[in-house]
Design a protein around this motif. Sequence first.
Motif, short mmCIF file in Angstrom:
data_model
loop_
_atom_site.label_atom_id
_atom_site.label_comp_id
_atom_site.label_asym_id
_atom_site.label_seq_id
_atom_site.Cartn_x
_atom_site.Cartn_y
_atom_site.Cartn_z
N ASP A 95 0.82 -1.21 0.00
CA ASP A 95 0.00 0.00 0.00
C ASP A 95 0.86 1.26 0.00
OD1 ASP A 95 -2.65 1.47 0.59
OD2 ASP A 95 -1.38 2.08 2.28
N CYS A 97 2.23 1.79 -3.48
CA CYS A 97 1.17 2.17 -4.42
C CYS A 97 0.74 3.63 -4.21
CB CYS A 97 -0.02 1.23 -4.27
SG CYS A 97 0.28 -0.43 -4.90
N ARG A 98 0.63 4.05 -2.98
CA ARG A 98 0.26 5.45 -2.72
C ARG A 98 1.36 6.40 -3.17
NH1 ARG A 98 -4.32 5.89 0.46
NH2 ARG A 98 -5.01 3.93 1.42
N ASN A 106 -3.09 2.20 -8.62
CA ASN A 106 -4.38 1.72 -8.12
C ASN A 106 -4.35 0.22 -7.87
OD1 ASN A 106 -6.05 4.06 -7.99
ND2 ASN A 106 -6.14 4.08 -10.23
N TYR A 107 -5.02 -0.18 -6.81
CA TYR A 107 -5.21 -1.59 -6.50
C TYR A 107 -6.51 -1.71 -5.73
CZ TYR A 107 -4.14 -0.81 -1.58
OH TYR A 107 -4.20 -0.36 -0.28
N SER A 108 -6.96 -2.92 -5.52
CA SER A 108 -8.14 -3.14 -4.69
C SER A 108 -7.98 -4.42 -3.89
CB SER A 108 -9.41 -3.24 -5.55
OG SER A 108 -10.54 -3.58 -4.75
N GLU A 139 -13.05 3.03 -10.74
CA GLU A 139 -13.07 3.96 -9.61
C GLU A 139 -12.73 3.23 -8.32
OE1 GLU A 139 -16.09 7.29 -9.70
OE2 GLU A 139 -17.14 5.78 -10.91
N PHE A 140 -12.00 3.92 -7.44
CA PHE A 140 -11.53 3.31 -6.21
C PHE A 140 -11.86 4.20 -5.00
CE2 PHE A 140 -9.13 1.75 -9.72
CZ PHE A 140 -8.93 0.40 -9.46
N ILE A 141 -12.13 3.56 -3.89
CA ILE A 141 -12.38 4.26 -2.63
C ILE A 141 -11.47 3.64 -1.57
CG2 ILE A 141 -14.77 4.81 -3.22
CD1 ILE A 141 -15.61 2.47 -1.36
N GLU A 142 -11.67 4.03 -0.32
CA GLU A 142 -10.91 3.44 0.77
C GLU A 142 -11.86 2.73 1.73
OE1 GLU A 142 -8.54 6.55 2.52
OE2 GLU A 142 -6.92 6.17 1.07
N LYS A 156 -7.20 0.55 -0.32
CA LYS A 156 -7.99 0.83 -1.51
C LYS A 156 -8.92 -0.34 -1.86
CE LYS A 156 -4.92 4.13 -3.78
NZ LYS A 156 -4.30 4.52 -5.07
N LYS A 207 -14.83 0.97 -6.04
CA LYS A 207 -16.00 1.68 -5.53
C LYS A 207 -17.24 0.80 -5.55
CE LYS A 207 -18.51 6.06 -6.06
NZ LYS A 207 -18.60 7.33 -6.84
#
Length: 285
Positions: A23, A26-27, A32-34, A228-231, A240, A243
């Motif tokens: 993480d 990636c940040r 992006n990852y999920s 699209e990604f959220i936390e 991540k 969405k």
Amino acid sequence: MRMKKLTLDEIKQVEYNVLCQIDEICRQEGINYSLAYGTLLGAIRHKGFIPWDDDIDLIMPRDDYERFLQYCQEHETPFYIISHRMDPKWPFLYTRVCNASTVIPDEPLWKWRGKMGLFVDILAVDGLGNTFSQAIRNMYGTVFLLSLANAANWDHFFKTRTRFKGYYDIVRFGFYVLGKLVNINKLLSYTEKRQARYPIASKVYSGETSGAFAYGKKEIMASDMFSEFIEVEFEGKLFKAIKQYDKFLSTVYGDYMTPPPKEQQIGHHYINAYYLKDENFISNT
């Protein structure tokens, strides 16, 4: 002297630490990852690991997946990577990110017993087709090629331990024979190029096709699922996630917020793992 076996909670902590390291990269790099599959389900239903499970899976859109691998090849990291691109003995297309301070002596992959630490798996998502039937054809074409690559890695033929008996073993033997005629690494390289030919944004349907295909057609999703990604919270920290996680989990698991009956609460791995070169985890025989 012998190394002390890690408890399930200790295994989860090591894997969680690897997740935090991924993480952070990636940040830093805008990748992006999920969280995916049981890991994503655990985050939504339990705010962390599924209590009886012990593994972490991530998915990445192909472009992000390639950027992550490139970063790991060009920079020193606190973990090490297992990939067919780096080791021709690895018979899969997904990437395994391993902790360097642990070892799994009874890893099911014979050639990797005692050579692999606790891990997080990362799987790439690719475009599959503009119709569902085209996506199915592309997915199962990959399934065939990866099954052949997996069989090519067997040292000897063995019957399945699953509920699939009889005819399934005949098919497996056919793959075993064909597998002896192929070069695993060349086959995997071809298969990966075949997978990556369609960007997610160019197709109506996309999916992850480098794993175990445990959910079959359910793994084929609308491409905007991965845009699209959220936390979401996982073990007290934000990570991540796609969405549309509710649609993803409902498609794969159905009523995912209701835990299964007690008798079905069984983990996927239940691996034995030990710390390496750490006096705090060594005990006398």
